[in-house]
Design an enzyme around this catalytic site. Structure first.
Site, short mmCIF file in Angstrom:
data_model
loop_
_atom_site.label_atom_id
_atom_site.label_comp_id
_atom_site.label_asym_id
_atom_site.label_seq_id
_atom_site.Cartn_x
_atom_site.Cartn_y
_atom_site.Cartn_z
N SER A 4 0.96 -0.68 -0.10
CA SER A 4 -0.01 -0.19 -0.02
C SER A 4 0.66 0.91 0.13
CB SER A 4 -0.91 0.42 0.91
OG SER A 4 -0.19 0.08 2.12
N GLU A 25 6.75 -0.49 -4.94
CA GLU A 25 5.12 -0.17 -6.10
C GLU A 25 4.38 -0.38 -5.19
OE1 GLU A 25 2.39 -1.86 -8.07
OE2 GLU A 25 3.24 -3.54 -7.87
N CYS A 59 -3.65 -4.83 -7.29
CA CYS A 59 -2.65 -3.44 -7.87
C CYS A 59 -3.25 -2.15 -8.52
CB CYS A 59 -1.83 -2.78 -7.62
SG CYS A 59 -0.08 -4.06 -8.17
#
Length: 252
Positions: A4, A25, A59
């Site tokens: 996150s 990332e 994601c």
């Protein structure tokens, strides 16, 4: 680090002690843009997969679905119908198409976003509630009648929830797509190659997929713009993270 944006910021803070080099990332709220001239059958299937892959726990999930106004009602209903037809069940069942969320905590988080979206005035074409009476299953949910300020539009839900918004032209959708703290991925659906290139260049995202979604290739760098992270994985760029450049200058 993959995770996150919230935790990524904590890692950056922790790295200040010795200036540790980090690659991040992080989160995303990726736009999936459908123009009226797209192959609509392919776009429906791809747009469903964009936010239901891994039951939305991805994601790069295309959870902001921008659809050109002339086809908005028809297209969003087709996406809702396709999502509603997917088979939900345990991940170990080979016939399952949509599995559960990872935990009670994530179930509560996703359900909270759904309830907030409904309270804000969004309308669910499908889903909007728990599936079954045990486990962490949530029905795939397609929201319409949403506004840019809604939490379901702005924040990463990490569940099978998509917010659909209409747009009029290229400039309109590029502005809306870039109106986010994130910039991880984007999808574009059109038969016009020039339009695809213009839109891909204008959208602020580390990966842009045209007439597909989740088109990964290990030869291509992967990473995000803005608060979706630092650095790139995959491709030649992945080597850079582990490389220190040294200059040696010798007088002869």
């Amino acid at each position: 680090f993959t995770g996150s944006t919230e935790v990524g910021k904590k890692i950056v803070s922790a790295a200040t002690g010795n200036l540790k080099k980090v690659s991040l990332e992080l989160g995303g709220k990726s736009p999936n843009i459908v123009f009226a001239d797209a192959d609509l059958e392919a776009a429906v299937a791809g747009s469903v997969a964009a936010w239901t892959f891994n039951h939305g726990q991805c994601c790069v999930a295309g959870t902001r679905m921008f659809v050109q106004r002339s086809i908005f009602d028809e297209f969003t209903q087709a996406v809702a119908d396709a999502a509603a037809a997917a088979k939900i069940g345990p991940g170990l069942d080979p016939t399952t198409e949509l599995g559960p969320l990872v935990s009670q905590e994530q179930f509560d988080r996703v359900n909270g976003y759904i309830q907030q979206g409904l309270a804000d005035g969004a309308r669910a074409l499908t889903g909007g509630k728990r599936w079954g009476d045990e486990g962490y299953f949530i029905e795939p949910t397609v929201f319409v009648d949403v506004e840019p300020g809604f939490s379901i539009v702005e924040e990463e839900i990490f569940g099978p929830v998509v917010a659909a918004l209409p747009f009029d032209d290229e400039d309109d959708v590029v502005r809306a797509a870039n109106d986010s703290i994130y910039g991880l991925a984007a999808g574009i659906w059109t038969k016009d190659v020039s339009k695809a290139h213009r839109t891909a260049a204008a959208v602020k995202a580390g990966s842009v997929w045209v007439n597909q979604y989740n088109g990964f290739d290990t030869a291509l760098p992967f990473g995000g713009f803005k608060q979706s992270g630092w650095g790139r994985e995959l491709g030649d760029s992945a080597i850079d993270l582990y490389t220190q450049t040294k200059s040696v200058n010798i007088a002869l």
